[in-house]
Design an enzyme around this catalytic site. Structure first.
Site, PDB file in Angstrom:
ATOM      1  N   HIS A 221      29.116  38.220  30.310  1.00 22.14           N
ATOM      2  CA  HIS A 221      29.099  36.860  29.731  1.00 22.14           C
ATOM      3  C   HIS A 221      30.076  36.872  28.540  1.00 22.14           C
ATOM      4  O   HIS A 221      31.257  37.165  28.704  1.00 22.14           O
ATOM      5  CB  HIS A 221      27.647  36.530  29.364  1.00 22.14           C
ATOM      6  CG  HIS A 221      27.344  35.101  29.031  1.00 22.14           C
ATOM      7  ND1 HIS A 221      28.219  34.062  29.208  1.00 22.14           N
ATOM      8  CD2 HIS A 221      26.207  34.540  28.516  1.00 22.14           C
ATOM      9  CE1 HIS A 221      27.642  32.924  28.826  1.00 22.14           C
ATOM     10  NE2 HIS A 221      26.417  33.183  28.389  1.00 22.14           N
ATOM     11  N   HIS A 260      34.170  33.802  38.015  1.00 25.74           N
ATOM     12  CA  HIS A 260      33.189  32.912  37.399  1.00 25.74           C
ATOM     13  C   HIS A 260      32.046  32.628  38.367  1.00 25.74           C
ATOM     14  O   HIS A 260      32.264  32.587  39.577  1.00 25.74           O
ATOM     15  CB  HIS A 260      33.840  31.590  36.961  1.00 25.74           C
ATOM     16  CG  HIS A 260      33.035  30.872  35.943  1.00 25.74           C
ATOM     17  ND1 HIS A 260      32.041  29.991  36.289  1.00 25.74           N
ATOM     18  CD2 HIS A 260      33.047  30.943  34.591  1.00 25.74           C
ATOM     19  CE1 HIS A 260      31.488  29.534  35.180  1.00 25.74           C
ATOM     20  NE2 HIS A 260      32.061  30.101  34.134  1.00 25.74           N
ATOM     21  N   ASP A 311      37.594  33.641  28.877  1.00 27.20           N
ATOM     22  CA  ASP A 311      37.687  34.786  27.969  1.00 27.20           C
ATOM     23  C   ASP A 311      39.038  35.498  27.976  1.00 27.20           C
ATOM     24  O   ASP A 311      39.414  36.114  26.984  1.00 27.20           O
ATOM     25  CB  ASP A 311      36.600  35.816  28.319  1.00 27.20           C
ATOM     26  CG  ASP A 311      35.236  35.401  27.794  1.00 27.20           C
ATOM     27  OD1 ASP A 311      35.194  34.716  26.761  1.00 27.20           O
ATOM     28  OD2 ASP A 311      34.225  35.765  28.415  1.00 27.20           O
TER      29      ASP A 311
HETATM   30  C1  LIG Z   1      32.489  32.741  29.129  1.00 33.69           C
HETATM   31  C2  LIG Z   1      31.952  33.510  30.268  1.00 33.69           C
HETATM   32  O1  LIG Z   1      30.875  33.992  30.211  1.00 33.69           O
HETATM   33  S1  LIG Z   1      32.927  33.569  31.635  1.00 33.69           S
HETATM   34  C3  LIG Z   1      32.409  35.066  32.458  1.00 33.69           C
HETATM   35  C4  LIG Z   1      32.832  36.276  31.689  1.00 33.69           C
HETATM   36  N1  LIG Z   1      32.558  37.495  32.448  1.00 33.69           N
HETATM   37  C5  LIG Z   1      33.541  38.256  32.930  1.00 33.69           C
HETATM   38  O2  LIG Z   1      34.721  38.002  32.795  1.00 33.69           O
HETATM   39  C6  LIG Z   1      33.077  39.509  33.641  1.00 33.69           C
HETATM   40  C7  LIG Z   1      33.857  39.743  34.923  1.00 33.69           C
HETATM   41  N2  LIG Z   1      33.428  38.806  35.940  1.00 33.69           N
HETATM   42  C8  LIG Z   1      32.272  38.985  36.655  1.00 33.69           C
HETATM   43  O3  LIG Z   1      31.548  39.980  36.500  1.00 33.69           O
HETATM   44  C9  LIG Z   1      31.837  37.909  37.632  1.00 33.69           C
HETATM   45  O4  LIG Z   1      32.969  37.211  38.106  1.00 33.69           O
HETATM   46  C10 LIG Z   1      30.837  36.912  36.986  1.00 33.69           C
HETATM   47  C11 LIG Z   1      29.668  37.673  36.342  1.00 33.69           C
HETATM   48  C12 LIG Z   1      31.527  36.061  35.926  1.00 33.69           C
HETATM   49  C13 LIG Z   1      30.316  35.999  38.096  1.00 33.69           C
HETATM   50  O5  LIG Z   1      29.565  36.778  38.960  1.00 33.69           O
HETATM   51  P1  LIG Z   1      29.196  36.273  40.432  1.00 33.69           P
HETATM   52  O6  LIG Z   1      28.780  34.859  40.394  1.00 33.69           O
HETATM   53  O7  LIG Z   1      28.254  37.259  41.000  1.00 33.69           O
HETATM   54  O8  LIG Z   1      30.615  36.382  41.149  1.00 33.69           O
HETATM   55  P2  LIG Z   1      31.036  35.967  42.605  1.00 33.69           P
HETATM   56  O9  LIG Z   1      29.821  35.689  43.451  1.00 33.69           O
HETATM   57  O10 LIG Z   1      32.025  34.894  42.498  1.00 33.69           O
HETATM   58  O11 LIG Z   1      31.750  37.299  43.105  1.00 33.69           O
HETATM   59  C14 LIG Z   1      32.371  37.342  44.359  1.00 33.69           C
HETATM   60  C15 LIG Z   1      32.942  38.702  44.604  1.00 33.69           C
HETATM   61  O12 LIG Z   1      34.056  38.922  43.740  1.00 33.69           O
HETATM   62  C16 LIG Z   1      33.890  40.096  42.977  1.00 33.69           C
HETATM   63  N3  LIG Z   1      34.292  39.854  41.618  1.00 33.69           N
HETATM   64  C17 LIG Z   1      33.920  38.799  40.855  1.00 33.69           C
HETATM   65  N4  LIG Z   1      34.476  38.929  39.628  1.00 33.69           N
HETATM   66  C18 LIG Z   1      35.212  40.057  39.657  1.00 33.69           C
HETATM   67  C19 LIG Z   1      35.995  40.706  38.674  1.00 33.69           C
HETATM   68  N5  LIG Z   1      36.119  40.204  37.447  1.00 33.69           N
HETATM   69  N6  LIG Z   1      36.608  41.857  39.013  1.00 33.69           N
HETATM   70  C20 LIG Z   1      36.476  42.376  40.262  1.00 33.69           C
HETATM   71  N7  LIG Z   1      35.718  41.797  41.226  1.00 33.69           N
HETATM   72  C21 LIG Z   1      35.090  40.653  40.907  1.00 33.69           C
HETATM   73  C22 LIG Z   1      32.377  40.370  43.000  1.00 33.69           C
HETATM   74  O13 LIG Z   1      32.077  41.747  42.839  1.00 33.69           O
HETATM   75  C23 LIG Z   1      31.964  39.825  44.332  1.00 33.69           C
HETATM   76  O14 LIG Z   1      32.186  40.802  45.313  1.00 33.69           O
HETATM   77  P3  LIG Z   1      30.977  41.195  46.317  1.00 33.69           P
HETATM   78  O15 LIG Z   1      30.639  39.945  47.060  1.00 33.69           O
HETATM   79  O16 LIG Z   1      31.601  42.272  47.158  1.00 33.69           O
HETATM   80  O17 LIG Z   1      29.864  41.672  45.437  1.00 33.69           O
HETATM   81  O1  LIG Z   2      28.998  29.193  32.748  1.00 37.98           O
HETATM   82  C1  LIG Z   2      28.905  30.434  32.797  1.00 37.98           C
HETATM   83  O2  LIG Z   2      28.208  31.047  33.642  1.00 37.98           O
HETATM   84  C2  LIG Z   2      29.636  31.264  31.813  1.00 37.98           C
HETATM   85  C3  LIG Z   2      30.628  30.533  31.013  1.00 37.98           C
HETATM   86  O3  LIG Z   2      31.750  30.300  31.437  1.00 37.98           O
HETATM   87  C4  LIG Z   2      30.233  30.053  29.704  1.00 37.98           C
HETATM   88  O4  LIG Z   2      29.065  30.200  29.317  1.00 37.98           O
HETATM   89  O5  LIG Z   2      31.092  29.497  28.989  1.00 37.98           O
END
Ligand SMILES: CC(=O)SCCNC(=O)CCNC(=O)[C@H](O)C(C)(C)COP(=O)(O)OP(=O)(O)OC[C@H]1O[C@@H](n2cnc3c(N)ncnc32)[C@H](O)[C@@H]1OP(=O)(O)O
Ligand SMILES: O=C([O-])CC(=O)C(=O)O
Length: 375
Positions: A221, A260, A311
């Protein structure tokens, strides 16, 4: 990107309540706060206007904005007991733990005794969070006890002033407005949902925010902006970034700052902060970090159809303004406290305790075994 069914794990796709505060991805890639498009807000508003919009329900008039800013400004001084508490926290503590503790201490010093006090308590948190993190940072890292009651016009300017010991440039103050606006609100994300669950028990506002800070801390997050910085600063050139990123993808590493839970093709906040990062790179004379970031974006889209979330370009933007990496996520807190508390107010106004059910996967029934007979 794999288009996973929006169901099941992580409550994805399930409606968990109502909100009038924000839409995320409702019209494809869009983001709105109370109906206003994020591009309009980031291009035209000051952060305090957006805070007023979220917390008081409408964009302020000139007089309302002046009054709101004056109130926030008057609340920047830290109570002595807060200073003493912050001075006890070691320099190697995680700054998000400092924020969490600072918020919790404030709940002891300025307890919300009645929900009628909520707006004042929220304003005080909004005003004090930059003071809390900068007082601790400057005391524990530089050995100085700073005066936090500054006369800076904005929350972002106040933060940079306390951090660097001098008023920021117009450009840097402007970027802080944009950044704080982009991070202010995002519907039922993990930390906001934490705050709403806590609010649904009719707990106090500081407990709701303290819990939300804990949720935001994680690298999936809010913590992703720091993790993104740690990634890009390892690369000495775009070519090196591409080579190493390809190896990381082959290892199935998670690349922080990409992907996301709700958006499928892009995060509307990315293009906005990316532009500011480019401006800051030019100002700083950067020839590595920004091009490296752009190459990471290209490779991730080409290879995995994964896009930068809010981010990723925040990392380079904050870095160019001289902000230490470990203070990145606390800035998110200074902003998102508006969204969290607007949701707490909304939850309180139409409350039922949030208490979902679980599918049981344990043993059907177990026979009691006396302690002396257990193996
Ligand atoms: C402001 C915020 O909070 S924005 C989010 C900030 N977080 C990050 O940047 C962390 C990196 N990103 C992630 O971990 C994820 O994309 C999350 C937590 C944001 C979303 O998670 P989910 O909803 O589970 O992602 P989603 O269902 O779209 O994932 C699809 C596939 O792509 C992969 N994937 C998603 N994000 C990434 C990534 N950043 N790097 C590599 N692979 C990824 C997942 O592992 C998944 O593969 P799988 O089906 O084989 O398990
Ligand atoms: O909506 C989400 O899951 C994460 C995010 O981008 C935020 O909190 O700004």
């Amino acid at each position: 990107m794999v288009d996973k069914a929006l169901a099941g794990a992580g409550l994805r796709g399930q409606v968990a309540g109502e909100t009038a505060l924000c839409t995320v991805g409702k019209t494809g890639a869009g983001l709105t706060y109370r109906g206003y498009d994020i591009n309009d807000l980031a291009n035209n508003a000051q952060f305090e206007e957006v805070a007023h919009l979220l917390l008081r329900g409408h964009l302020p008039t000139t007089e309302e904005l002046a009054e709101y800013k004056a109130k926030l400004k008057s609340m920047r001084a830290l109570p002595e007991a807060m200073k003493s508490a912050l001075e006890l926290i070691p320099a190697d503590a995680h700054p998000m733990d400092v924020m969490r503790t600072g918020c919790s201490v404030l709940g002891n010093l300025d307890e919300e005794k009645d929900f009628a006090e909520q707006d004042d308590k929220i304003d005080r948190m909004l005003a004090l969070f930059p003071s809390i993190i900068c007082y601790w940072y400057r005391f524990s890292h530089d050995g100085v006890r700073i005066e936090t009651a500054t006369d800076d016009d904005s929350i972002g300017g106040h933060f940079l002033h306390l951090l660097h010991g001098k008023a920021p440039s117009e450009l840097h103050e402007q970027v802080m407005h944009v950044s704080l606006i982009l991070y202010a609100e995002h519907e039922f994300n993990a930390s906001t949902f934490t705050a709403r669950v806590c609010a649904s028990t009719l707990s106090d506002i500081h407990s709701c925010v303290t819990g939300a800070i804990g949720s935001l801390r994680g690298p999936l997050h809010g913590g992703a902006n720091e993790a993104a910085m740690e990634l890009i600063e390892r690369f000495s050139s775009p070519a090196k970034a591409e080579e190493e990123l390809m190896a990381m993808l082959a290892r199935k590493d998670k690349i922080m700052g990409f992907g996301h839970a709700i958006y499928r093709e892009s995060d509307p906040r990315n293009g906005i902060i990316k532009q500011w990062s480019e401006k800051l790179a030019k100002e700083a004379g950067d020839t590595v970090l920004y091009p490296v970031s752009v190459r990471c974006e290209e490779v991730m889209w080409r290879e995995k159809k994964l896009f930068c979330n809010a981010d990723f370009f925040h990392a380079s933007a904050y870095h160019f303004m001289g902000i230490p990496t470990k203070l990145f996520t606390p800035i998110f807190v200074m902003s998102r406290v508006t969204g969290w508390t607007a949701h707490v107010k909304e939850q309180r106004a139409n409350n039922r305790i949030i208490r979902p059910s679980a599918d049981y996967t344990g043993p059907e029934s177990a026979e009691w075994v006396a302690i002396e007979d257990r193996v």
